[in-house]
Design a protein around this motif. Sequence first.
Motif, PDB file in Angstrom:
ATOM      1  N   VAL A  24       0.748  -1.314   0.073  1.00 38.17           N
ATOM      2  CA  VAL A  24       0.201  -0.001  -0.037  1.00 38.17           C
ATOM      3  C   VAL A  24       0.675   1.078  -0.045  1.00 38.17           C
ATOM      4  O   VAL A  24       0.625   2.213  -0.800  1.00 38.17           O
ATOM      5  N   SER A  25       2.010   1.129   0.927  1.00 39.94           N
ATOM      6  CA  SER A  25       2.786   2.652   0.973  1.00 39.94           C
ATOM      7  C   SER A  25       3.554   2.674  -0.599  1.00 39.94           C
ATOM      8  O   SER A  25       3.635   3.821  -1.043  1.00 39.94           O
ATOM      9  N   HIS A  28       0.945   4.326  -3.014  1.00 40.15           N
ATOM     10  CA  HIS A  28       0.592   5.494  -2.477  1.00 40.15           C
ATOM     11  C   HIS A  28       1.792   6.575  -2.974  1.00 40.15           C
ATOM     12  O   HIS A  28       1.555   7.660  -3.479  1.00 40.15           O
ATOM     13  N   PHE A  60      -4.672  -3.091  -3.503  1.00 36.08           N
ATOM     14  CA  PHE A  60      -4.152  -1.813  -2.900  1.00 36.08           C
ATOM     15  C   PHE A  60      -4.833  -0.544  -3.723  1.00 36.08           C
ATOM     16  O   PHE A  60      -4.955  -0.662  -4.935  1.00 36.08           O
ATOM     17  N   ARG A  61      -5.446   0.336  -2.852  1.00 37.08           N
ATOM     18  CA  ARG A  61      -6.286   1.392  -3.564  1.00 37.08           C
ATOM     19  C   ARG A  61      -5.446   2.584  -3.044  1.00 37.08           C
ATOM     20  O   ARG A  61      -4.892   2.719  -2.161  1.00 37.08           O
ATOM     21  N   TRP A  62      -5.675   3.744  -3.954  1.00 35.04           N
ATOM     22  CA  TRP A  62      -5.189   5.199  -3.645  1.00 35.04           C
ATOM     23  C   TRP A  62      -6.347   5.957  -4.341  1.00 35.04           C
ATOM     24  O   TRP A  62      -6.818   5.743  -5.450  1.00 35.04           O
ATOM     25  N   PRO A  71      -7.433   1.226   2.479  1.00 35.85           N
ATOM     26  CA  PRO A  71      -6.477   1.317   1.229  1.00 35.85           C
ATOM     27  C   PRO A  71      -6.129  -0.164   0.808  1.00 35.85           C
ATOM     28  O   PRO A  71      -5.717  -0.493  -0.461  1.00 35.85           O
ATOM     29  N   LEU A  72      -6.445  -1.205   1.962  1.00 34.86           N
ATOM     30  CA  LEU A  72      -5.979  -2.653   1.313  1.00 34.86           C
ATOM     31  C   LEU A  72      -7.259  -3.389   1.329  1.00 34.86           C
ATOM     32  O   LEU A  72      -8.316  -3.380   2.167  1.00 34.86           O
TER      33      LEU A  72
END
Length: 406
Positions: A24-25, A28, A60-62, A71-72
């Motif tokens: 995720v990081s 992003h 994984f989302r942004w 986000p996960l």
Amino acid sequence: MDKRDVDEIAAWLAARGLEGGEEVSLLHDFCRRCQAAGLALGRAIVIIDTLHPIYEGRGFRWREDDPDEPPLLEFRRNDDTSRLGDWYTSPFYHLLQKGGGELRCRLHAGDTAGFSAVEELRVAGQTDYFATVHMFAPDAVLGEMDNLGSRWTTARPGGFTDSEIEALRYLTPLLGLAIKASSLVRVSQALVEAYLGRDPGQRVLKGRISRGQVDKINAVLWFSDLKSFTTHSEAMESGQIIPFLNDHADVVISAIHAAGGDVLKLIGDGILAIFGGREPADAATAALRAEADMRLRLTELHERRMAEGVPVADVYLGLHIGDVFYGNIGSAERLDFTVVGRAVNEVSRIASMCGSVDRRVLFSTDFHATLPEQERAKLVSVGRYALRGVGRAQELFTLDPELVAG
């Protein structure tokens, strides 16, 4: 977004991929760098299958507006099957059926390619849509991890420029490699913990994979098995046996893990576990807590299964403490991470005595002596016994029946 910006992001992705990190990081940070370089991203999602006993895939989302949404995304193997309809009508499924590729929908011009999910993005104000699915080569497939899907949108009037689409075409595979690398680390952790146990798995991942590489440790040993399993299995239909074992094993293992123990072996209906890495009295107290938790979970399980009209079984348990060898044993090509020693033999014999003395749980003299005084007060002696295959007779203890009844 000029070529220099694209090259800088590509170099950053290579470094992050080698460095590793949480997916995720990574996504992003990638999206923010693209925005800073002038690529007007509005939303993004990356999806990759995994190899895990519980989860089938992860997403994984942004979003640039940073909404209050997780986000996960983790897709469980036994998720609601009603959601399969959404999957079968999704752009990702469409691309997978084609063997990978890409899909571009100019939302500002009303193009949604007939997908309801894309239409929802258009209604939400997104003006362009670009999705890709990259397939892995057969030799690079691990379980169901055979592709990586991504979706990129923008809310800028007019949508993406041609150069931005080209940048995404170039950068997405590099991002995918970095995410795949992180996911493979996660898969390795999940596999070794699922098949070896949590502590042994971590030791193996840290490099303890040499034959004969063992530690001598003092630990509380747990050995449990199902009462009259052979009789139950002979009476059950074949399709009932595995659910029967799974349900009862889940109760025992969950209780052990909740108390900080590590399951080392599933031997048919038997389970061998240890409680170590702490003061002996603390380890023994943790094992006692796991036993109580197991009984509560077992009661709930029996109520459910009896309501369903399927068989149930009680659990016999032996608890002991002693020195064991803990590590890799086997051949040069096939190793097992386990515990061996006289104490392991003793705890299995103690558990086997439960039926003979009509008790659900038995504790060794050494385990009893290790407990704090207030915990010892909960135990009573059932007598002194010679254990089969063990050179010394010893006094065995069980929970005070009056306390259990209370």
